[in-house]
Design a protein around this motif. Structure first.
Motif, PDB file in Angstrom:
ATOM      1  N   PRO A  22       0.417  -1.690  -0.599  1.00 36.51           N
ATOM      2  CA  PRO A  22      -0.054  -0.197   0.073  1.00 36.51           C
ATOM      3  C   PRO A  22       1.325   1.198   0.114  1.00 36.51           C
ATOM      4  O   PRO A  22       1.539   1.989   0.535  1.00 36.51           O
ATOM      5  CB  PRO A  22      -1.081  -0.291   1.577  1.00 36.51           C
ATOM      6  CG  PRO A  22       0.160  -1.225   2.380  1.00 36.51           C
ATOM      7  CD  PRO A  22       0.526  -1.830   1.464  1.00 36.51           C
ATOM      8  N   THR A  23       1.430   1.492  -1.305  1.00 39.86           N
ATOM      9  CA  THR A  23       2.114   3.165  -1.484  1.00 39.86           C
ATOM     10  C   THR A  23       1.732   3.893  -2.328  1.00 39.86           C
ATOM     11  O   THR A  23       0.299   3.325  -2.690  1.00 39.86           O
ATOM     12  CB  THR A  23       3.419   2.200  -1.059  1.00 39.86           C
ATOM     13  OG1 THR A  23       3.715   1.836  -2.686  1.00 39.86           O
ATOM     14  CG2 THR A  23       4.394   1.801  -0.533  1.00 39.86           C
ATOM     15  N   THR A  24       1.743   4.946  -2.479  1.00 41.76           N
ATOM     16  CA  THR A  24       1.141   5.516  -3.234  1.00 41.76           C
ATOM     17  C   THR A  24       2.643   5.685  -4.268  1.00 41.76           C
ATOM     18  O   THR A  24       3.525   6.726  -4.612  1.00 41.76           O
ATOM     19  CB  THR A  24       0.829   7.160  -3.054  1.00 41.76           C
ATOM     20  OG1 THR A  24       0.438   6.452  -2.169  1.00 41.76           O
ATOM     21  CG2 THR A  24       0.068   8.071  -4.059  1.00 41.76           C
TER      22      THR A  24
END
Length: 129
Positions: A79-81
């Motif tokens: 869950p990174t951007t």
């Protein structure tokens, strides 16, 4: 099946079925290469594509989906951007070790056979001039 004896009709039919099952799962130019790439270390999509020069993004995406479906690889989403997706070989993919080793040995032997054949043909062509 042992290399010494000629198999019977039933044994051949069983072997053929097993080989067809294996080819169904491993069929294609890229599948074993993708697995081999990921056995070395987990990689992102672009890293796999760079390691396998000539594979299109569309084909790689399909191969990854099929390999994941057959439990040879695992897709990890972080869950990174933007989201980071890392593909890795599973323990099950290690069952292909002997298959890959045999294909490596056979491919080397075949390549050398073709080289020798080409050398012989070139020698005959040069001699007949």
């Amino acid at each position: 099946m042992t290399p010494d004896k000629i198999p019977g009709k039933e044994e051949c039919a069983g072997s053929l079925k097993n080989v067809l099952d294996a080819l169904y799962v491993l069929n294609g130019r890229w599948r074993l290469a993708v697995v081999l790439s990921l056995v070395q270390k987990p990689k992102r999509f672009n890293e796999i594509q760079n390691a396998l020069s000539g594979i299109s993004p569309k084909v790689l995406a399909k191969e990854l989906k099929d390999l994941e479906l057959n439990e040879f690889i695992k897709r990890n989403v972080y869950p990174t951007t933007p989201a980071t997706i890392i593909y890795e070989a599973t323990e099950y993919s290690l069952t292909l070790k002997n298959v890959l080793h045999e294909l490596d040995a056979w491919g080397k032997q075949h390549r050398e056979r073709i080289r020798q054949s080409m050398r012989s043909e070139n020698a005959v062509a040069a001699f007949s001039l």
